[in-house]
Design a protein around this motif. Sequence first.
Motif, short mmCIF file in Angstrom:
data_model
loop_
_atom_site.label_atom_id
_atom_site.label_comp_id
_atom_site.label_asym_id
_atom_site.label_seq_id
_atom_site.Cartn_x
_atom_site.Cartn_y
_atom_site.Cartn_z
N ALA A 172 -8.64 -7.41 -13.30
CA ALA A 172 -7.19 -7.01 -13.04
C ALA A 172 -6.74 -7.85 -12.04
O ALA A 172 -6.65 -7.70 -10.98
CB ALA A 172 -7.32 -5.30 -12.31
N THR A 174 -2.80 -9.08 -10.42
CA THR A 174 -2.03 -8.27 -9.96
C THR A 174 -0.81 -7.80 -11.03
O THR A 174 -0.11 -6.97 -10.90
CB THR A 174 -1.28 -8.89 -8.71
OG1 THR A 174 -0.43 -7.74 -8.17
CG2 THR A 174 -0.43 -10.07 -9.07
N ILE A 199 0.56 -5.44 -16.10
CA ILE A 199 0.68 -4.41 -15.07
C ILE A 199 1.89 -4.75 -14.21
O ILE A 199 2.22 -5.84 -13.97
CB ILE A 199 -0.55 -4.43 -14.16
CG1 ILE A 199 -1.90 -4.46 -14.96
CG2 ILE A 199 -0.37 -3.44 -13.00
CD1 ILE A 199 -2.90 -4.54 -14.17
N TRP A 208 -0.57 -5.10 -3.81
CA TRP A 208 -0.68 -5.91 -4.81
C TRP A 208 -1.86 -5.82 -5.54
O TRP A 208 -2.11 -6.09 -6.65
CB TRP A 208 -0.56 -7.27 -4.25
CG TRP A 208 -1.46 -7.86 -3.43
CD1 TRP A 208 -1.43 -7.53 -1.73
CD2 TRP A 208 -2.70 -8.31 -3.39
NE1 TRP A 208 -2.31 -8.04 -1.37
CE2 TRP A 208 -3.39 -8.51 -2.11
CE3 TRP A 208 -3.59 -8.63 -4.28
CZ2 TRP A 208 -4.74 -9.05 -1.90
CZ3 TRP A 208 -5.00 -9.30 -4.46
CH2 TRP A 208 -5.46 -9.32 -3.11
N THR A 209 -3.07 -5.18 -4.85
CA THR A 209 -4.46 -4.95 -5.42
C THR A 209 -4.42 -4.12 -6.34
O THR A 209 -3.73 -3.20 -6.63
CB THR A 209 -5.35 -4.54 -4.38
OG1 THR A 209 -4.98 -3.24 -3.87
CG2 THR A 209 -5.47 -5.30 -3.18
N ARG A 210 -5.05 -4.32 -7.74
CA ARG A 210 -5.37 -3.78 -8.60
C ARG A 210 -6.75 -3.12 -8.99
O ARG A 210 -7.61 -4.08 -9.30
CB ARG A 210 -4.80 -4.43 -9.91
CG ARG A 210 -3.43 -4.78 -9.82
CD ARG A 210 -2.36 -3.84 -10.16
NE ARG A 210 -1.25 -4.34 -9.76
CZ ARG A 210 -0.33 -4.04 -8.61
NH1 ARG A 210 -0.69 -3.37 -7.67
NH2 ARG A 210 1.17 -4.55 -8.82
N VAL A 222 -7.31 1.66 -13.95
CA VAL A 222 -6.74 0.61 -13.24
C VAL A 222 -5.77 1.36 -11.93
O VAL A 222 -5.03 2.25 -12.32
CB VAL A 222 -5.83 -0.30 -13.70
CG1 VAL A 222 -5.11 -1.35 -13.19
CG2 VAL A 222 -6.60 -0.72 -15.21
N VAL A 224 -2.79 1.07 -9.42
CA VAL A 224 -1.62 0.55 -9.18
C VAL A 224 -0.83 0.95 -7.99
O VAL A 224 -0.35 2.19 -8.23
CB VAL A 224 -0.69 0.46 -10.36
CG1 VAL A 224 0.42 -0.84 -10.33
CG2 VAL A 224 -1.49 -0.17 -11.77
N ARG A 241 4.25 2.31 -10.95
CA ARG A 241 3.40 2.37 -9.77
C ARG A 241 2.94 3.62 -9.27
O ARG A 241 3.58 4.61 -9.56
CB ARG A 241 3.85 1.09 -8.76
CG ARG A 241 4.44 -0.04 -9.53
CD ARG A 241 5.00 -1.17 -8.55
NE ARG A 241 4.09 -1.48 -7.81
CZ ARG A 241 4.04 -2.87 -7.07
NH1 ARG A 241 4.86 -3.82 -7.76
NH2 ARG A 241 3.20 -3.32 -6.43
#
Length: 441
Positions: A172, A174, A199, A208-210, A222, A224, A241
């Motif tokens: 994944a 960003t 994404i 920003w992490t996924r 995932v 978001v 998001r």
Amino acid sequence: MNKHVIVLPLVALALAGGAFLYLAQGDTARLPAGADTGREPVFTAPRSEMLPTINIAKVKPWAANAKPVAARGLAVARFADGLSHPRSLLRLPNGDVLVAETNSPPRPKDGIVNRVMAYLMNEAGAGAPSPNRIILLRDADGDGRAETKATFLTGLHSPYGMALVGDTLYVANTDALMAFPYKEGDTRITAKGRRIIAIPAQAPNYHWTRSLVASPEGLLYVGVGSNSNIGENGLEMDKGRALILEVNPRTGYRRIFASGLRNPVGLAFEPKSGALWGVVNERDMLGSDLVPDYLTRVEFGAFYGWPWNYWGGYEDRRVQPQRPEIREYTKRPDYALGNHVAPLGLAFADKVQLGAPYTDGAFVGLHGSWNRKPAAGYKVVYVGFADGEAGKAKPVDVLTGFLDKDGAAQGRPVDVTADAKGALLVSDDLGGVIWRVTKAK
């Protein structure tokens, strides 16, 4: 020139500066330690902050032989070091361990908010460009130390979550969920990879992490995070998001699995119930005693409140317009981990062999606060479970000492997972280390 023409502006400037310094001192917690954790955390009235409370630990990297403090009956040692901002972990079937060396993508530098965020990241030791790669660690001789450290995959874009399904490694980034061919034993993937889905990663792309986890059926989940604290820049900026997606990697079909989750980072399946659980970073600027970050079962179709509500129905009156009609549909989280502790890693104890009392529950990496006085987090904790649910007991410290006696940060724990022998691995992005926790001999 009349001296009053000069003096009055200076007085006004001094008063304004004094007011700024007073406000910048921030808010100090009033609850006793531990009151903000467990199934029934204590809630205070919100204490609004005109400026965020800023309490960033000074960075003081680990000395050569220094290490965190393991709980009684446990021991800790270095599994690997010399890494560049290591974050998420994935153990492969053959025992190899993948670690994402990653950081935030470049962000806009215009405007006061973006400049403040850049300052905070730099002060916390997280301002360097993202390495954008995945490293493979291999302990071939089984001595608890990775003697092989190979660059496994490059050309990524702020990668975070990883999952292996059959002979396909999913990563994944960003801005996209990617698929790469995997062959057991290889120390490098050279294939370009293919995009499964895009994404949302709208600028400035905060959170920003996924996160990524695969179900036993091969579906992907995932996480978001939101693009704001409470939608203050308009909810259009947060479209797609603050949620968890369910993705069928064979067809690319996706749907919203759960929503209203400000920043869901660690995801894992609880082994007894088979349910998806996650750790979530909650909102800021309501004081050092609000709002608790949490661990929760993630139910399909559930809404967890962000941005209008927190903890199952407490209204955040800063969010306008209000949505009181959705309070009755807001799901309450299962377990509070503490205010501003920043939980990032989650691993259940079924594959970790540390003995009692760490046999039925979850390990959580608490990255640590930047906006609370006193500092909170900076440790790995264990939450006991019973019959597939988080228990009534408070979290138990497993690994501490990331802050030294003067309050400086030697490291910051991120992700947690089991190695091939049942030890607990902990990534430390500030220290550049993967720690290995075992039963003491």
